[in-house]
Write a protein that holds these residues in place. Structure first.
Motif, mmCIF file in Angstrom:
data_model
loop_
_atom_site.group_PDB
_atom_site.id
_atom_site.type_symbol
_atom_site.label_atom_id
_atom_site.label_comp_id
_atom_site.label_asym_id
_atom_site.label_seq_id
_atom_site.Cartn_x
_atom_site.Cartn_y
_atom_site.Cartn_z
ATOM 1 N N VAL A 139 44.978 28.965 39.050
ATOM 2 C CA VAL A 139 44.376 29.052 40.369
ATOM 3 C C VAL A 139 43.093 29.882 40.311
ATOM 4 O O VAL A 139 42.085 29.543 40.920
ATOM 5 N N ARG A 140 43.162 30.969 39.580
ATOM 6 C CA ARG A 140 41.990 31.836 39.432
ATOM 7 C C ARG A 140 42.031 32.545 38.086
ATOM 8 O O ARG A 140 43.099 32.821 37.573
ATOM 9 N N THR A 141 40.840 32.826 37.588
ATOM 10 C CA THR A 141 40.725 33.729 36.433
ATOM 11 C C THR A 141 39.772 34.830 36.872
ATOM 12 O O THR A 141 38.621 34.566 37.215
ATOM 13 N N VAL A 142 40.265 36.039 36.899
ATOM 14 C CA VAL A 142 39.462 37.172 37.370
ATOM 15 C C VAL A 142 39.163 38.083 36.187
ATOM 16 O O VAL A 142 40.096 38.569 35.543
ATOM 17 N N PRO A 143 37.911 38.325 35.891
ATOM 18 C CA PRO A 143 37.629 39.208 34.750
ATOM 19 C C PRO A 143 37.964 40.652 35.103
ATOM 20 O O PRO A 143 37.744 41.088 36.228
ATOM 21 N N HIS A 144 38.482 41.384 34.137
ATOM 22 C CA HIS A 144 38.755 42.818 34.368
ATOM 23 C C HIS A 144 37.450 43.567 34.600
ATOM 24 O O HIS A 144 37.405 44.545 35.318
ATOM 25 N N GLN A 145 36.415 43.106 33.924
ATOM 26 C CA GLN A 145 35.136 43.810 34.041
ATOM 27 C C GLN A 145 34.047 42.800 34.345
ATOM 28 O O GLN A 145 33.867 41.838 33.602
ATOM 29 N N ALA A 146 33.328 43.019 35.447
ATOM 30 C CA ALA A 146 32.193 42.168 35.777
ATOM 31 C C ALA A 146 31.056 43.102 36.160
ATOM 32 O O ALA A 146 31.053 43.662 37.254
ATOM 33 N N GLY A 147 30.132 43.306 35.256
ATOM 34 C CA GLY A 147 29.071 44.289 35.514
ATOM 35 C C GLY A 147 29.671 45.673 35.602
ATOM 36 O O GLY A 147 30.436 46.108 34.737
ATOM 37 N N LYS A 148 29.388 46.365 36.711
ATOM 38 C CA LYS A 148 29.909 47.729 36.873
ATOM 39 C C LYS A 148 31.244 47.750 37.609
ATOM 40 O O LYS A 148 31.764 48.813 37.907
ATOM 41 N N VAL A 149 31.753 46.575 37.925
ATOM 42 C CA VAL A 149 32.986 46.517 38.719
ATOM 43 C C VAL A 149 34.162 46.178 37.823
ATOM 44 O O VAL A 149 34.138 45.181 37.106
ATOM 45 N N SER A 150 35.192 47.035 37.866
ATOM 46 C CA SER A 150 36.413 46.720 37.110
ATOM 47 C C SER A 150 37.511 46.372 38.104
ATOM 48 O O SER A 150 37.627 46.994 39.159
ATOM 49 N N THR A 151 38.270 45.356 37.744
ATOM 50 C CA THR A 151 39.276 44.802 38.667
ATOM 51 C C THR A 151 40.654 44.831 38.045
ATOM 52 O O THR A 151 40.814 44.527 36.858
ATOM 53 N N ASN A 152 41.642 45.191 38.860
ATOM 54 C CA ASN A 152 43.034 45.076 38.464
ATOM 55 C C ASN A 152 43.800 44.418 39.595
ATOM 56 O O ASN A 152 43.420 44.514 40.761
ATOM 57 N N ILE B 280 42.371 38.444 34.093
ATOM 58 C CA ILE B 280 43.662 38.308 34.776
ATOM 59 C C ILE B 280 43.725 36.838 35.189
ATOM 60 O O ILE B 280 42.819 36.351 35.883
ATOM 61 N N VAL B 281 44.776 36.163 34.753
ATOM 62 C CA VAL B 281 44.892 34.736 35.053
ATOM 63 C C VAL B 281 46.011 34.546 36.067
ATOM 64 O O VAL B 281 47.118 35.059 35.878
ATOM 65 N N ILE B 282 45.709 33.847 37.141
ATOM 66 C CA ILE B 282 46.723 33.559 38.168
ATOM 67 C C ILE B 282 47.066 32.086 38.057
ATOM 68 O O ILE B 282 46.188 31.216 38.201
ATOM 69 N N TYR B 283 48.344 31.809 37.777
ATOM 70 C CA TYR B 283 48.778 30.443 37.461
ATOM 71 C C TYR B 283 49.809 29.983 38.476
ATOM 72 O O TYR B 283 50.770 30.701 38.764
ATOM 73 N N ASN B 284 49.591 28.803 39.036
ATOM 74 C CA ASN B 284 50.548 28.222 39.977
ATOM 75 C C ASN B 284 51.576 27.434 39.160
ATOM 76 O O ASN B 284 51.235 26.412 38.559
ATOM 77 N N VAL B 285 52.802 27.911 39.139
ATOM 78 C CA VAL B 285 53.838 27.299 38.300
ATOM 79 C C VAL B 285 54.212 25.913 38.827
ATOM 80 O O VAL B 285 54.429 24.986 38.053
#
Lengths: 504, 519
Positions: free
Chosen positions: B478-491, B467-472
Motif C-alpha cells: 500500500v505504501r513504502t515510507v522511507p525512514h529518512q527523507a532529507g532532514k525528516v526521519s519517520t517511524n 517501512i513497507v505497509i502491505y495489504n494482506v
C-alpha cells in the motif's frame, strides 16, 4: 443565455445572422449584453495574492524593524535589557506575522473597517492625534487586538461574527483604548521590572533552598505573578471598555451593551448545529454517502464519558477578561438611547467569511473549513464559490491522506467542544474510505459550477487534480515544478498561496 | 500532555539570568516522564504519560498522570503523592484505568558510598502497587503486595553509588472484559498471578512455577501464561497454562510439542481476531538439527520441520485445535524442499512472526535467506591449488554466499495446507559468508494491524531504510515510507484499531509531528 439576447435573436430568427451583426447598433447592443452575461456568470475573485501581508506590508515591516526601537527607560541595565528583550519580541511577533501572511489588505474590507477607525479618530483628536495602522488579521477567531505602537488588528472572524457596524466600532474603540492607555507598553515594562526585581530573584533562588517540592514552589512563584497580571489585565479591560464608550459617544457612534451577551457565544461557532444531515449536503452533488462513516468505530477513550476535573479551564483568578455578563452589567447604563443601528453590509460580511474559510483551508484545518461552508449553505448562500471550496477541501484531504497526514488535516477536536454535527463530519472525514475520497475529487472535478468560476480558480482546480492524480506530481521536484507553473500563469491569483507550499 | 509540556517549557524559558536558569534547570532535571499506551482487549484505546514532578519529602514524590484519548487529545490529569514508583503496565476496562508500578526506595537512588548503599538496602521495602483510577480522576483503590526484587549497585564516575531495582518478571496487566484485571509478576521469591475485580479488590493470588520467561494473555474469562522452560533445545521449551478468572481453577497444561514429541518454537501468542481464543503459532523444531539457528548458513540447513497453529478453544485438551504441517518428510516437494527451501523464490526462510486473519488462516512472515555459489572462490582455489598456503584461506570463508532479501509470507489454512503467499519488496542486505551470525545483519521487524470493521489485515515491515505497509487481503504494497527523507526521519507504530501512528522528526527545524493515520 441572457433573456434579452434570446429575445433579440428570436425576433430576428427569420433573418440571416450575418445581416444582424452587420447592423452596428444592434451589434453593439448584442456585444454589451454578451459581456454583461459573461461578467454576471463568473464569480469575482476575493483578493489578489499581492494583497497578502508578506508583499503588501513588506515596506511597513522593514520600517517597523528599523524604527520601532526600544526607548531607554531604565537606569538599571538588567531591567533595560529585559525590557528591550520583550520590546524586540513584540516587534518580532508583528513582523513575523506580516511575513507569515497573517494579514491581508483587501481594499473593500480594509476601507470599510478603516472608515470606522477614521470616524473614531475624527471624534477624538486629542486622544488619537494620529490615524492608527490597521491590519486585517486572517484568523477566524472573533477578536481584535492592539499591541501598542498605534497598531490595531481586526480579525476576519470578528467581521464574520458581527451583525452591525456599531459592534465592530465598539471592538475597535476598545482596542484603541488599550493603545491610548498604553496598556501593552506598560505590561511589558511591568514584566521586565518584575523579572529583574530582587523580590522575584529571591523567591526563585529560594526554591533551591528547599530539598523538597521545588517544582511546586517554582510554579507558585510564577502563578503568583500570573495571578497579579491577570488581575491587572482584568482592570485594564474594564478601563478599556469605559474609555471605548467615551470614544464612541464623541464619534456619534451608538453603543449597545448587548454586544457583550452576543460575545459570550463567540467561541461556540462549532457548537452550532447544522440544519440538515450531512447526507443531504453531499447529495446535492450526487456524492455517495454511507452513515457508517459518520459513526465512530473506535473503542477508544474519546467515546467514553470522562469527567476529570478540567485543569485546562482557567480558574477565575487567572482570567484576563471579566466575564461578558459582568461587562454587560457594568455598562448597561451607558447604552445610547434610541440608537440608530447600521447593519453590517452583507457583501463585507460574506467576503470576510469567504476569506477566513480560504485561510482555514490553507492552514489545513479542513473540518472547520468544511463546517463553515455548510453553515453558509444553511444561511442560504448559493454562491458557487462554496461548491468550489467543497471540491478544494476534499482534494486537500485526499492529498493529505496520500502523504499520511489525513489526521493532521482534519484537526480532530474533543467531542465536548463541538456539536454532534461537527463530530459526525469530523468522524466522516476521518473514516471515509480512500477510494471514496478519490471518487469525490473526480466527481466534483467535472461539475458544472466550474463554469461560473474565475479562470484562476479553474486553473487551481487543475493544479489540485494534477497534484493528486498526475504522473508529473510523483515527487517533490515534480510538485514544485507544477506549482511554479501555476504561479507563473496566475501571478495575481489568491490561490498562489497554496502553490507556495510546494515551491519551497 | 501537550499543554503540560508547554507549561514546563514556559517554566524553563521565562528567565534568562544565569542564577534563575540554574534554578529552572535543576527543577527541570528532577522531572521525568514515561509514556505508555492504554490497552483494552489488546486494542489501543489511549495514551498515558506518567510524570515524576518532584521530591515531596524524604521518602515520597509528587506525580502527575496525564491521560490522552486515542487521537492524542488531552482528556484529564490526576495528581497524587507516593513513594518512589516506576510505572510498568497499564490496562483499561469499564471506565477503570489499572496501573501497575514497582515501588521501592532504591529506585535510581544515588548514594555517597557503598556503606550508605548497604544501609539503605538493608532497610528498603519494595512492593508491587496496583492502582485503580476512575474516568472522573478519582482513585478507586490502591493495592500493594510486598516483593523482593533484584537490587544492584552501580558505580558512578564521581565515586557515588547508584541503586537499581528490577523484578525478575516485570509486571504484566491485562483486562478481563467487564470483570476486572489479571496481574502477573515475578520477584526473587517466585512468580505470582493475581486477579482483581473492577473495584480493585484482590480476588485471588496464585504461585506460578518458575521459568525463563513469561507472556500473559487473557481471553474471555480466562487467563493464559506462556512460559519458557530451560531445555536443550534453545528455541523450544514452551508451555501454556490456563486459569479461570472467576475461581482460579487451573486448566489442562499445554506443553508445546507435536505428536512425535518435537519441541515447538513460538512465533506468536495472540488472540484469534474472530473467536478471541488464544492462538499459538510457530515452527516445529527439527530435533536432528538441535534447533539452533545462529549463523546465516544454519537457516539453510533445515533447522525446522514445518509450521504449526494451536488454538486453545477451551480449558480442556479436547478443546484444542492443533494443526501441524511438515515439509521435512518431502511431502511438500517440489514447492518446499525437505530442508525448507521455497521453489517460488528459491530461498530458505527464517520466520520471525505470525498472525491470524479473519478467515482462519495463519500467515508466517519472515526474511528469506538466498544462497549463491561463490564461483570466484572456487575458481581461485582451483587455480591456486598447487600453492597450498593460499587456497585454504580462500576456501576457509566458504564457497557459498548468503543474503537476506525481501520479506515473504507463507500461508497455512485451517486444514493445514501450506502455500507460498507472496514476497514483499523490502531492503536487502549485502552478501555475507555463511558463518556470519544472523545478529550482525539487520533484521526486519514485523507487526500486523487488524481492522475488525472491514475484516482487513495489514502487515508492517520495519526495515533498515524503509517501512513497507502491505495489504494482506489484496496482496499489495500500500505504501513504502522511507525512514529518512532529507532532514525528516519517520517511524511508524501501531495505534488505535486499523490505524498507525506516524512519527516525523525534522532534524533541521527541530520539531516532531505525530499523526494517527488509517491504513
Amino acid at each position: 443565455m441572457h433573456p434579452l439576447i434570446l429575445k433579440v435573436f428570436m425576433n430576428c430568427s427569420s433573418q440571416n445572422l450575418r445581416s444582424i451583426l452587420l447592423r452596428p447598433t444592434l451589434f453593439l447592443i448584442v456585444l454589451l449584453l454578451v459581456s454583461f452575461t459573461k461578467a454576471q456568470a463568473q464569480s469575482k475573485e476575493l483578493y489578489s495574492y499581492q494583497d497578502l501581508s508578506h508583499i503588501y506590508y513588506s515596506k511597513q515591516k522593514d520600517s517597523l524593524q528599523k524604527n520601532w526601537t526600544c526607548p531607554q527607560v531604565y537606569q538599571n541595565k538588567e531591567t533595560q535589557k529585559k525590557y528591550k528583550e520583550f520590546w524586540d519580541s513584540r516587534t518580532d511577533f508583528i513582523t513575523n506575522a506580516i511575513m507569515g501572511k497573517n494579514f491581508v489588505h483587501d481594499k473593500e474590507v480594509y476601507d470599510y473597517v478603516n472608515s470606522i477607525i477614521a470616524q473614531i479618530v475624527t471624534g477624538n483628536k486629542k486622544q488619537l492625534p494620529i490615524q492608527p495602522m490597521l491590519l486585517i488579521d486572517r484568523s477566524s477567531s472573533v477578536n481584535a487586538y492592539a499591541i501598542g505602537g498605534n497598531i490595531i488588528a481586526v480579525n476576519l472572524g470578528l467581521l464574520s461574527f458581527a451583525d452591525t457596524r456599531e459592534e465592530i466600532a465598539f471592538a475597535i474603540a476598545h482596542e484603541l483604548s488599550h493603545n491610548i492607555l498604553n496598556h501593552a507598553d506598560n505590561a511589558i515594562k511591568e514584566k521586565a521590572e518584575w523579572l529583574t526585581s530582587d523580590a522575584y530573584k529571591q523567591s526563585v533562588n529560594a526554591v533551591l533552598d528547599s530539598k523538597y517540592e521545588r517544582y511546586s514552589r517554582l510554579k507558585k512563584v510564577l502563578e503568583g505573578y500570573s495571578f497579579n497580571r491577570s488581575k491587572h489585565q482584568r482592570y485594564h479591560e474594564s478601563d478599556a471598555d469605559s474609555l471605548a464608550v467615551v470614544l464612541l459617544k464623541n464619534s456619534n457612534i451608538a453603543f449597545n451593551p448587548s454586544f457583550f451577551l452576543k460575545l459570550d457565544s463567540a467561541d461556540m461557532q462549532y457548537k452550532q448545529p447544522l440544519q440538515n444531515p450531512l447526507k443531504k449536503y453531499l447529495a446535492a452533488y450526487n456524492l455517495p454517502f454511507d452513515d457508517v462513516w459518520a459513526q465512530k468505530r473506535t473503542r477508544g477513550l474519546s467515546t467514553h464519558n470522562y469527567s476529570f476535573k478540567d485543569t485546562t479551564v482557567m480558574a477565575d483568578s487567572l482570567k484576563t477578561h471579566p466575564d461578558c455578563i459582568v461587562r454587560y452589567k457594568a455598562l448597561l447604563s451607558e447604552a445610547t438611547p434610541n440608537a440608530m443601528i447600521t447593519p453590517l453590509p452583507t457583501a463585507i460580511k460574506e467576503k470576510a467569511t469567504k476569506m477566513l474559510i480560504w485561510n482555514l483551508f490553507d492552514n489545513q484545518d479542513l473540518t472547520a473549513c468544511l463546517y463553515r461552508v455548510l453553515q453558509q449553505k444553511d444561511k442560504g448562500a448559493t454562491d458557487e464559490w462554496y461548491d468550489m471550496m467543497t471540491y478544494t477541501i476534499f482534494s486537500g484531504l485526499y492529498y493529505s491522506d496520500k502523504q499520511l497526514s489525513r489526521f493532521n488535516a482534519i484537526s480532530i477536536m474533543p467531542k465536548e467542544e463541538i456539536s454532534k454535527d461537527y463530530y459526525a463530519l469530523q468522524t466522516m472525514l476521518e473514516q471515509m474510505p480512500r477510494e471514496t475520497l478519490e471518487q469525490y475529487c473526480k466527481d466534483l472535478n467535472g461539475k458544472s459550477f466550474w463554469q461560473s468560476q474565475t479562470a484562476d480558480a479553474r486553473a487551481f482546480k487543475s493544479l489540485l487534480y494534477t497534484l493528486n492524480f498526475g504522473n508529473e506530481a510523483e515527487d517533490d521536484k515534480g510538485k514544485g515544478a507544477i506549482a511554479k507553473l501555476f504561479t507563473a500563469n496566475n501571478i495575481n491569483s489568491m490561490y498562489c498561496e497554496f502553490a507556495d507550499h510546494f515551491k519551497k | 500532555m501537550r499543554k503540560f509540556v508547554g507549561a514546563v517549557c514556559m517554566l524553563l524559558l521565562v528567565c534568562s539570568a544565569r542564577s534563575q536558569s540554574k534554578v529552572f534547570k535543576q527543577v527541570g532535571d528532577e522531572i521525568s516522564s514515561t509514556m505508555k499506551v492504554i490497552t483494552q482487549d489488546d486494542a489501543l484505546v489511549g495514551y498515558l504519560v506518567f510524570t515524576k514532578l518532584e521530591k515531596a519529602s524524604e521518602d515520597s514524590f509528587n506525580y502527575k498522570i496525564s491521560i490522552m484519548d486515542e487521537n492524542l487529545n488531552d482528556i484529564g490529569t490526576v495528581n497524587f503523592r507516593e513513594e518512589n514508583l516506576t510505572l510498568q503496565a497499564v490496562s483499561f476496562d469499564q471506565d477503570v484505568l489499572c496501573l501497575g508500578y514497582l515501588k521501592s526506595s532504591l529506585i535510581d537512588k544515588v548514594m555517597k558510598n557503598r556503606k550508605t548503599y548497604n544501609a539503605e538496602a538493608e532497610r528498603a521495602k519494595h512492593a508491587v502497587v496496583v492502582q485503580f483510577l476512575g474516568l472522573d480522576g478519582k482513585q478507586i483503590k490502591l493495592s500493594q503486595v510486598r516483593v523482593e526484587p533484584k537490587t544492584e549497585m552501580w558505580g558512578n564516575l564521581d565515586g557515588t553509588k547508584e541503586s537499581h531495582v528490577s523484578l525478575k518478571e516485570p509486571i504484566q496487566l491485562k483486562n478481563i472484559p467487564q470483570r476486572g484485571f489479571a496481574c502477573f509478576y515475578g520477584d526473587e521469591n517466585g512468580n505470582k498471578l493475581l486477579a482483581y475485580n473492577l473495584s480493585g479488590e484482590q480476588m485471588w493470588k496464585k504461585n506460578i512455577s518458575s521459568a525463563k520467561g513469561f507472556a500473559m494473555l487473557t481471553s474471555g474469562t480466562n487467563i493464559y501464561l506462556l512460559s519458557k522452560q530451560q531445555t536443550d533445545m534453545i528455541e523450544g521449551g514452551y508451555q501454556v497454562n490456563g486459569y479461570g478468572f472467576a475461581d482460579s481453577v487451573t486448566f489442562d497444561k499445554c506443553p508445546l510439542r507435536d505428536k512425535q514429541g518435537n519441541q515447538l518454537k513460538v512465533l506468536s501468542f495472540t488472540n484469534d481476531p474472530v473467536t478471541g481464543n488464544p492462538v499459538i503459532t510457530g515452527n516445529i523444531i527439527n530435533a536432528d538439527r538441535a534447533g539452533k539457528v545462529v549463523t546465516i548458513r544454519n537457516v539453510t540447513q533445515g533447522p525446522y520441520s514445518g509450521v504449526y497453529t494451536i488454538a486453545l478453544n477451551g480449558p480442556k485438551k479436547a478443546d484444542w485445535e492443533q494443526t501441524f504441517t511438515y515439509w521435512n518428510d518431502g511431502s511438500l516437494e517440489p514447492a518446499i524442499s525437505e530442508r525448507g527451501r521455497y521453489t517460488d523464490n528459491n530461498a530458505y526462510c527464517r520466520f520471525s512472526s505470525a498472525f491470524r486473519d479473519f478467515q482462519g488462516n495463519t500467515y508466517f512472515v519472515g526474511t528469506p535467506v538466498t544462497k549463491r555459489i561463490k564461483w570466484g572462490s572456487i575458481a581461485s582455489s582451483v587455480i591456486l591449488a598447487p600453492m597450498v598456503f593460499v587456497s585454504p584461506f580462500i576456501l576457509a570463508s566458504g564457497v557459498e554466499k548468503f543474503k537476506l532479501e525481501n520479506a515473504m509470507l507463507l500461508k497455512q489454512n485451517n486444514k493445514g495446507a501450506l502455500s507460498f503467499d507472496n514476497t514483499i519488496p523490502c531492503n536487502s542486505t549485502k552478501f555475507a559468508v555463511g558463518r556470519v551470525p544472523l545478529s550482525e545483519l539487520y533484521s526486519k521487524s514485523f507487526y500486523n494491524i487488524n481492522n475488525a470493521a472491514n475484516k482487513s489485515n495489514f502487515l508492517i515491515v520495519d526495515d533498515e531504510k524503509d517501512i513497507v505497509i502491505y495489504n494482506v487481503n489484496n496482496k499489495k504494497v500500500v505504501r513504502t515510507v522511507p525512514h529518512q527523507a532529507g532532514k525528516v526521519s519517520t517511524n511508524i507504530f501501531p495505534a488505535k484499531e486499523g490505524y498507525v501512528m506516524v512519527q516525523e522528526y525534522n532534524k533541521r527545524d527541530k520539531y516532531m509531528k505525530l499523526s494517527i493515520e488509517a491504513l
